[in-house]
Design a protein around this motif. Structure first.
Motif, PDB file in Angstrom:
ATOM      1  N   ILE A 168      -7.398 -16.688  -5.912  1.00  0.00           N
ATOM      2  CA  ILE A 168      -6.257 -17.477  -6.377  1.00  0.00           C
ATOM      3  C   ILE A 168      -5.099 -16.567  -6.784  1.00  0.00           C
ATOM      4  O   ILE A 168      -3.930 -16.879  -6.542  1.00  0.00           O
ATOM      5  CB  ILE A 168      -6.688 -18.396  -7.536  1.00  0.00           C
ATOM      6  CG1 ILE A 168      -7.589 -19.521  -6.982  1.00  0.00           C
ATOM      7  CG2 ILE A 168      -5.479 -18.992  -8.244  1.00  0.00           C
ATOM      8  CD1 ILE A 168      -8.187 -20.419  -8.026  1.00  0.00           C
ATOM      9  N   ALA A 169      -5.419 -15.404  -7.355  1.00  0.00           N
ATOM     10  CA  ALA A 169      -4.370 -14.453  -7.761  1.00  0.00           C
ATOM     11  C   ALA A 169      -3.534 -14.004  -6.580  1.00  0.00           C
ATOM     12  O   ALA A 169      -2.375 -13.630  -6.748  1.00  0.00           O
ATOM     13  CB  ALA A 169      -4.999 -13.246  -8.446  1.00  0.00           C
TER      14      ALA A 169
ATOM     15  N   ALA B 108       0.835  -1.205   0.000  1.00  0.00           N
ATOM     16  CA  ALA B 108       0.000   0.000   0.000  1.00  0.00           C
ATOM     17  C   ALA B 108       0.868   1.253   0.000  1.00  0.00           C
ATOM     18  O   ALA B 108       0.548   2.249  -0.656  1.00  0.00           O
ATOM     19  CB  ALA B 108      -0.933  -0.016   1.206  1.00  0.00           C
ATOM     20  N   PHE B 109       1.986   1.202   0.717  1.00  0.00           N
ATOM     21  CA  PHE B 109       2.938   2.317   0.782  1.00  0.00           C
ATOM     22  C   PHE B 109       3.489   2.636  -0.611  1.00  0.00           C
ATOM     23  O   PHE B 109       3.423   3.762  -1.088  1.00  0.00           O
ATOM     24  CB  PHE B 109       4.066   1.936   1.743  1.00  0.00           C
ATOM     25  CG  PHE B 109       5.210   2.907   1.817  1.00  0.00           C
ATOM     26  CD1 PHE B 109       5.143   4.015   2.635  1.00  0.00           C
ATOM     27  CD2 PHE B 109       6.373   2.685   1.076  1.00  0.00           C
ATOM     28  CE1 PHE B 109       6.212   4.909   2.711  1.00  0.00           C
ATOM     29  CE2 PHE B 109       7.438   3.569   1.149  1.00  0.00           C
ATOM     30  CZ  PHE B 109       7.358   4.682   1.965  1.00  0.00           C
TER      31      PHE B 109
ATOM     32  N   GLY C 260      -6.095 -12.001  -1.626  1.00  0.00           N
ATOM     33  CA  GLY C 260      -6.575 -11.969  -2.996  1.00  0.00           C
ATOM     34  C   GLY C 260      -6.114 -10.743  -3.731  1.00  0.00           C
ATOM     35  O   GLY C 260      -5.412  -9.886  -3.181  1.00  0.00           O
ATOM     36  N   GLN C 261      -6.522 -10.626  -4.970  1.00  0.00           N
ATOM     37  CA  GLN C 261      -6.125  -9.496  -5.786  1.00  0.00           C
ATOM     38  C   GLN C 261      -6.578  -8.176  -5.181  1.00  0.00           C
ATOM     39  O   GLN C 261      -5.892  -7.162  -5.285  1.00  0.00           O
ATOM     40  CB  GLN C 261      -6.706  -9.654  -7.194  1.00  0.00           C
ATOM     41  CG  GLN C 261      -6.203  -8.599  -8.181  1.00  0.00           C
ATOM     42  CD  GLN C 261      -6.857  -8.740  -9.525  1.00  0.00           C
ATOM     43  OE1 GLN C 261      -7.998  -9.167  -9.631  1.00  0.00           O
ATOM     44  NE2 GLN C 261      -6.139  -8.382 -10.577  1.00  0.00           N
ATOM     45  N   THR C 262      -7.743  -8.173  -4.526  1.00  0.00           N
ATOM     46  CA  THR C 262      -8.239  -6.955  -3.883  1.00  0.00           C
ATOM     47  C   THR C 262      -7.914  -6.942  -2.391  1.00  0.00           C
ATOM     48  O   THR C 262      -8.399  -6.081  -1.668  1.00  0.00           O
ATOM     49  CB  THR C 262      -9.761  -6.827  -4.083  1.00  0.00           C
ATOM     50  OG1 THR C 262     -10.406  -8.021  -3.610  1.00  0.00           O
ATOM     51  CG2 THR C 262     -10.096  -6.637  -5.554  1.00  0.00           C
ATOM     52  N   GLY C 263      -7.100  -7.886  -1.948  1.00  0.00           N
ATOM     53  CA  GLY C 263      -6.665  -7.933  -0.562  1.00  0.00           C
ATOM     54  C   GLY C 263      -5.151  -7.974  -0.494  1.00  0.00           C
ATOM     55  O   GLY C 263      -4.468  -7.143  -1.091  1.00  0.00           O
ATOM     56  N   LYS C 264      -4.607  -8.968   0.194  1.00  0.00           N
ATOM     57  CA  LYS C 264      -3.160  -9.085   0.341  1.00  0.00           C
ATOM     58  C   LYS C 264      -2.628 -10.231  -0.515  1.00  0.00           C
ATOM     59  O   LYS C 264      -3.255 -11.280  -0.620  1.00  0.00           O
ATOM     60  CB  LYS C 264      -2.795  -9.299   1.810  1.00  0.00           C
ATOM     61  CG  LYS C 264      -3.129  -8.089   2.683  1.00  0.00           C
ATOM     62  CD  LYS C 264      -2.742  -8.302   4.134  1.00  0.00           C
ATOM     63  CE  LYS C 264      -3.028  -7.043   4.953  1.00  0.00           C
ATOM     64  NZ  LYS C 264      -2.700  -7.207   6.374  1.00  0.00           N
TER      65      LYS C 264
END
Length: 312
Positions: free
Chosen positions: A266-267, A92-93, A243-247
């Protein structure tokens, strides 16, 4: 060629993601590491011991205390002239600051690298990690973000890189820090954990999510993750989403409990060294990436697995 890496830190410790970025950048040339903050000389001293670092640049000013992107990006730009590559981890940084740096420098950014072929050629995922594309650029300066889980971390050792103080850029005063709420846990941080146990919507409720997964995680010394569906259903907090929208994670062992295996999940975990899937649906997509699969009722399998691990 010389590389400038922007260090992520909390004022006390260098982020492990930065160590992975250093490990990745060693293929690009001599590495200088920028540590910006307020009263963070101790972090610069720690950074000087990272294997592969030739020089540490230390910028100290009150307006760098919270590492706001609006304050850090002009600093990076002011130092950018001699560098061919400007790098940060794709956390995120890094995702917050580096696009601003690229825009201010009017140069290309290549994001979320999983492989560095050479100084101008890189591999990165697209289409939720289903395709990996090779990107090549012949621009004189490139901004890069590195997927930490794809590279070996540089070691902290007895390296003695020099520390050079650099002039802080003036305060921009276009944003201000209000507050920060951090989740406190005795468990390993999700992106750095060696073992992760993740749960999905099939667990049915927050109570069952905790009742089933916590004993297994305790037995394995694991961090606890969750699918997006489980987070959306309030079974688990947002910062546990994988996930892709998470970690994005790549532990040595990833145990997916009641997770069907949506593409975006899965990503975020497919680079795990060993994947174990537990699901009652034998056709669940998660089994396509799993090294070991158990088809059956998770409410029977997981307690039995936990019992066996505790009996070792």
């Amino acid at each position: 060629m010389t590389v400038l890496i922007l260090a992520e830190h909390d004022g006390k410790q260098i982020s492990p993601a930065t160590l992975h970025a250093v490990g990745a950048a060693q293929k690009l040339g001599e590495i200088h590491l920028l540590v910006a903050g307020s009263g963070c000389l101790n972090v610069a001293e720690q950074a000087s011991k990272i294997q592969g670092i030739a020089k540490v640049l230390h910028a100290d000013a009150a307006h760098f205390a919270e590492c706001l992107a609006e304050e850090i990006a002009p600093l990076v730009v002011s130092l950018a002239q001699p560098y061919t590559h400007i790098v940060a981890a794709a956390s995120a940084f890094g995702k917050n600051i580096m696009p601003r740096v690229a825009a201010l420098l009017d140069c290309l950014q290549v994001s979320d690298l999983t492989e560095i072929v050479d100084e101008k050629t890189f591999v990165r995922p697209i289409y939720a990690g289903n395709v990996f594309t090779t990107v090549q650029s012949h621009e004189s300066k490139l901004v890069l973000t590195i997927r930490a889980s794809a590279f070996q971390a540089a070691e902290l050792g007895d390296n003695t890189a020099s520390i050079q103080s650099v002039t802080a850029t003036p305060a921009q005063n276009i944003s201000r820090f209000v507050s920060r709420e951090l989740t406190q846990s005795d468990r390993p941080e999700l992106t750095q954990a060696r073992v992760i146990v993740s749960g999905g919507r099939a667990l049915g409720s927050a109570e069952q999510f905790n009742a089933v997964l916590t004993p297994l995680a305790d037995a394995l010394g694991a961090a606890i993750g969750a699918s997006r569906a489980a987070v959306d259903a309030d079974y688990a907090p947002n910062d546990s989403q994988v996930g892709q929208t998470g970690k994005i994670v790549a532990p040595e062992l990833y145990v997916a409990v009641g997770i069907s295996g949506a593409i975006q999940h899965i990503a975020g975990m497919q680079d795990s060294k060993t994947i174990v899937a537990i699901n009652k649906d034998p056709d669940a997509p998660i089994f396509n990436v799993a090294d070991l699969g158990m088809v059956g009722d998770l409410f029977e399998i997981v307690p039995e697995l936990t019992k066996a691990l505790n009996a070792r």
